[in-house]
Design a protein around this motif. Structure first.
Motif, PDB file in Angstrom:
ATOM      1  N   ASP A   1       2.335  -5.732  -3.769  1.00  0.00           N
ATOM      2  CA  ASP A   1       2.941  -4.744  -4.388  1.00  0.00           C
ATOM      3  C   ASP A   1       2.465  -3.494  -4.675  1.00  0.00           C
ATOM      4  O   ASP A   1       1.550  -3.551  -5.310  1.00  0.00           O
ATOM      5  N   PRO A   2       2.922  -2.470  -4.015  1.00  0.00           N
ATOM      6  CA  PRO A   2       2.389  -1.119  -4.395  1.00  0.00           C
ATOM      7  C   PRO A   2       2.893  -0.579  -5.738  1.00  0.00           C
ATOM      8  O   PRO A   2       2.622   0.757  -5.710  1.00  0.00           O
ATOM      9  N   ASN A   3       4.009  -1.296  -5.943  1.00  0.00           N
ATOM     10  CA  ASN A   3       5.127  -0.261  -6.616  1.00  0.00           C
ATOM     11  C   ASN A   3       4.966  -0.422  -8.274  1.00  0.00           C
ATOM     12  O   ASN A   3       5.231   0.586  -8.921  1.00  0.00           O
ATOM     13  N   HIS A   4       4.284  -1.588  -9.042  1.00  0.00           N
ATOM     14  CA  HIS A   4       4.352  -1.707 -10.230  1.00  0.00           C
ATOM     15  C   HIS A   4       2.896  -1.046 -10.914  1.00  0.00           C
ATOM     16  O   HIS A   4       2.028  -1.376 -10.562  1.00  0.00           O
TER      17      HIS A   4
ATOM     18  N   ASP B   1      -7.176   1.388 -10.859  1.00  0.00           N
ATOM     19  CA  ASP B   1      -5.894   1.620  -9.923  1.00  0.00           C
ATOM     20  C   ASP B   1      -5.107   2.837 -10.440  1.00  0.00           C
ATOM     21  O   ASP B   1      -5.289   3.224 -11.523  1.00  0.00           O
ATOM     22  N   ARG B   2      -4.454   3.258  -9.458  1.00  0.00           N
ATOM     23  CA  ARG B   2      -3.822   4.614  -9.745  1.00  0.00           C
ATOM     24  C   ARG B   2      -2.730   4.560 -10.819  1.00  0.00           C
ATOM     25  O   ARG B   2      -2.419   5.428 -11.104  1.00  0.00           O
ATOM     26  N   LYS B   3      -2.219   3.149 -10.877  1.00  0.00           N
ATOM     27  CA  LYS B   3      -0.823   3.134 -11.679  1.00  0.00           C
ATOM     28  C   LYS B   3      -1.397   2.223 -12.649  1.00  0.00           C
ATOM     29  O   LYS B   3      -0.736   1.299 -13.357  1.00  0.00           O
ATOM     30  N   ALA B   4      -2.680   2.380 -13.276  1.00  0.00           N
ATOM     31  CA  ALA B   4      -3.252   1.610 -14.656  1.00  0.00           C
ATOM     32  C   ALA B   4      -2.767   2.409 -15.812  1.00  0.00           C
ATOM     33  O   ALA B   4      -2.762   3.405 -15.790  1.00  0.00           O
ATOM     34  N   VAL B   5      -2.345   1.456 -16.799  1.00  0.00           N
ATOM     35  CA  VAL B   5      -2.026   1.982 -18.246  1.00  0.00           C
ATOM     36  C   VAL B   5      -3.064   1.117 -19.272  1.00  0.00           C
ATOM     37  O   VAL B   5      -3.168  -0.093 -18.868  1.00  0.00           O
ATOM     38  N   TYR B   6      -3.702   1.690 -19.846  1.00  0.00           N
ATOM     39  CA  TYR B   6      -4.751   1.103 -20.958  1.00  0.00           C
ATOM     40  C   TYR B   6      -4.056   0.917 -22.087  1.00  0.00           C
ATOM     41  O   TYR B   6      -3.405   1.542 -22.943  1.00  0.00           O
ATOM     42  N   GLU B   7      -4.062  -0.547 -22.398  1.00  0.00           N
ATOM     43  CA  GLU B   7      -3.450  -1.171 -23.691  1.00  0.00           C
ATOM     44  C   GLU B   7      -4.094  -1.603 -24.753  1.00  0.00           C
ATOM     45  O   GLU B   7      -5.344  -2.030 -24.685  1.00  0.00           O
ATOM     46  N   PHE B   8      -4.137  -1.100 -26.050  1.00  0.00           N
ATOM     47  CA  PHE B   8      -4.640  -1.396 -27.288  1.00  0.00           C
ATOM     48  C   PHE B   8      -3.712  -1.992 -28.098  1.00  0.00           C
ATOM     49  O   PHE B   8      -2.391  -1.801 -27.994  1.00  0.00           O
TER      50      PHE B   8
ATOM     51  N   ALA C   1       4.546 -10.667  -5.847  1.00  0.00           N
ATOM     52  CA  ALA C   1       5.602 -10.923  -4.520  1.00  0.00           C
ATOM     53  C   ALA C   1       7.046 -10.899  -4.731  1.00  0.00           C
ATOM     54  O   ALA C   1       7.960 -10.389  -4.201  1.00  0.00           O
ATOM     55  N   HIS C   2       7.276 -11.636  -6.023  1.00  0.00           N
ATOM     56  CA  HIS C   2       8.787 -12.017  -6.447  1.00  0.00           C
ATOM     57  C   HIS C   2       9.213 -10.661  -7.022  1.00  0.00           C
ATOM     58  O   HIS C   2      10.517 -10.571  -6.732  1.00  0.00           O
ATOM     59  N   TYR C   3       8.748  -9.877  -7.456  1.00  0.00           N
ATOM     60  CA  TYR C   3       9.270  -8.866  -8.360  1.00  0.00           C
ATOM     61  C   TYR C   3       8.920  -7.436  -7.810  1.00  0.00           C
ATOM     62  O   TYR C   3       9.295  -6.278  -8.518  1.00  0.00           O
ATOM     63  N   ARG C   4       8.183  -7.318  -6.702  1.00  0.00           N
ATOM     64  CA  ARG C   4       7.850  -6.074  -5.844  1.00  0.00           C
ATOM     65  C   ARG C   4       9.051  -5.128  -5.846  1.00  0.00           C
ATOM     66  O   ARG C   4       8.589  -3.942  -5.859  1.00  0.00           O
ATOM     67  N   ASP C   5      10.225  -5.519  -5.555  1.00  0.00           N
ATOM     68  CA  ASP C   5      11.369  -4.627  -5.349  1.00  0.00           C
ATOM     69  C   ASP C   5      12.313  -4.572  -6.584  1.00  0.00           C
ATOM     70  O   ASP C   5      13.367  -4.029  -6.181  1.00  0.00           O
TER      71      ASP C   5
ATOM     72  N   GLY D   1       1.002  -1.237  -0.046  1.00  0.00           N
ATOM     73  CA  GLY D   1       0.123  -0.156  -0.021  1.00  0.00           C
ATOM     74  C   GLY D   1       0.708   1.110   0.071  1.00  0.00           C
ATOM     75  O   GLY D   1       0.345   2.370  -0.375  1.00  0.00           O
ATOM     76  N   GLU D   2       2.179   1.043   0.341  1.00  0.00           N
ATOM     77  CA  GLU D   2       3.058   2.468   0.278  1.00  0.00           C
ATOM     78  C   GLU D   2       3.860   2.174  -0.709  1.00  0.00           C
ATOM     79  O   GLU D   2       4.909   1.270  -0.661  1.00  0.00           O
ATOM     80  N   PRO D   3       4.053   3.132  -1.910  1.00  0.00           N
ATOM     81  CA  PRO D   3       4.827   3.034  -3.025  1.00  0.00           C
ATOM     82  C   PRO D   3       6.336   3.048  -2.579  1.00  0.00           C
ATOM     83  O   PRO D   3       6.414   3.995  -1.506  1.00  0.00           O
TER      84      PRO D   3
END
Length: 411
Positions: free
Chosen positions: A246-249, A271-278, A200-204, A24-26
């Motif tokens: 994971d709050p980071n990605h 999500d505040r860190k969402a990117v919309y893909e086409f 969980a594996h790539y969060r950092d 929850g904390e980036p």
């Protein structure tokens, strides 16, 4: 490995702290979003320009010259029939090792790319038949790719091309002809759990900038309409699972109809860190083809990404890339490497006896007994498979200079 990658910050995203952060904390040092922009950790706009690693972890028949065996499980069935299950397992392990090396990544970076979109199959982490079994070695290939990418100055987007039970029912999701992900709650829970473990594996690890949750869900075909409202709920479930660890990605969200339709995203608060893909393949590369995506970006003040395009002439690729650049849209074209093709960055010739393998996969309509009568000799099959492994390696491939130049950004 994760410590090494976290310490080896890319020049593109700047040296910054990579401390672990509570859920929850980036944490600092990660690519993020700001309104309609993707931004580097220092706040500067980050324009993604890259290539897909199609056919590496998710084989597709057409990239082997196959017309009948198109899904990964069908391709493997052909090799099992021709060479046996042990040889099939050995071949795909060798394929994964040979297809992408650090030399390949260095070439991609020198060609002007800064990001890789990496399709994968969820079965890399958990066997289809055993949902409670997790394969720790499933991360080995991705970890190595991420480490190499950090060294070469490339970012990575992880793309679930094949989700539990299938999100499209097409060959590329390695399913069985129907999007069963949307018919079974167990499939949704499993998809969320796979992504939670990946996160969980790539969060950092800042080299990995985000998770592309479902490739081309719900293509436009009869029978899919009832599932359309469910897609946003699936995204909500998966994003919630990711954010527990994971709050980071970034999370990349594709629309329906082969990632061409954003109409399901009336609510963009997923999500505040969402990117919309086409994705874009069929139409002419004209300004009007982008209008609906530009309107969506402006109306919702969110970033968009062109995740796949190509399979066309160099002139088409250049024209479309230039349009994307004019409108400030990042892109990852399809694809890096293919057999006997001009529509990729690098290509390789079919090995001796490969035509016999191609002919055999075309016998899918016959019974197994009848196919056995027409199978090529074992020594020819071995030579074909060994030859393919030799020719897919970087040093044996050749550059499609026209395709590469079509993707170069003008100075």
């Amino acid at each position: 490995m994760r410590t090494l990658v976290a310490a080896t910050m890319l020049a593109l995203i700047l040296a910054a702290g990579t401390r672990a952060a509570p859920a929850g904390e980036p944490a600092p040092g990660f690519v993020s979003t700001r309104g309609a922009e993707i931004v580097a950790p220092d706040g500067a706009p980050l324009r993604l320009r890259g290539i897909n690693l199609g056919n590496w972890l998710v084989p597709e028949g057409y990239m082997f010259g196959f017309r009948d065996a198109t899904a990964p499980w069908q391709i493997r069935q052909v090799i099992k029939e021709l060479a046996g299950p042990e040889a099939d397992t050995a071949f795909w392990r060798a394929w994964a090792e040979a297809f992408v090396t650090q030399d390949d990544l260095r070439f991609i970076r020198q060609a002007g790319m800064n990001v890789l979109r990496v399709p994968f199959d969820y079965r890399q982490f958990t066997p289809e038949e055993y949902p409670d079994v997790w394969v720790e070695d499933g991360f080995r290939l991705l970890d190595r790719l991420v480490e190499w990418s950090a060294r070469e100055g490339l970012l990575v987007i992880l793309d679930m091309h094949a989700a539990p039970c299938g999100q499209s029912g097409h060959n590329m999701d390695n399913s069985y002809g129907f999007p069963h992900l949307f018919t079974d709650e167990a499939c949704i829970r499993r998809t969320a759990e796979v992504w939670r473990r990946i996160a969980a594996h790539y969060r950092d690890v800042p080299t990995v900038i985000g998770y592309d949750l479902l490739n081309e869900p719900l293509p436009e075909q009869e029978g899919n309409d009832p599932f359309t409202p469910m897609l946003v709920r699936v995204y909500e479930t998966v994003v919630a699972a990711i954010r527990t660890v994971d709050p980071n990605h970034l999370v990349f969200l594709s629309g329906i109809n082969a990632a061409s339709d954003f109409s399901i995203f009336a609510n963009t608060a997923l999500d505040r860190k969402a990117v919309y893909e086409f994705h874009f393949y069929v139409a002419a590369p004209e300004e009007r083809a982008l209008e609906k995506y530009l309107r969506f970006r402006a109306a919702h003040d969110v970033p968009i990404l062109m995740g796949e395009a190509g399979e066309n002439t160099d002139e088409w690729v250049r024209a479309y890339r230039e349009i994307l650049d004019r409108h400030g849209i990042g892109w990852t074209f399809w694809t890096y490497k293919k057999l006997d093709s001009r529509s990729c960055m690098r290509t390789y010739a079919p090995p001796p006896h490969w035509d016999a393998v191609v002919a055999y996969q075309g016998l899918a309509g016959l019974t197994l007994t009848d196919r056995r009568k027409r199978r090529p000799p074992p020594e020819a099959v071995r030579a074909a498979l060994d030859g393919l492994l030799g020719r897919v390696r970087f040093g044996a491939t050749t550059e499609n200079r026209g395709f590469v130049e079509a993707l170069r950004i003008d100075p």
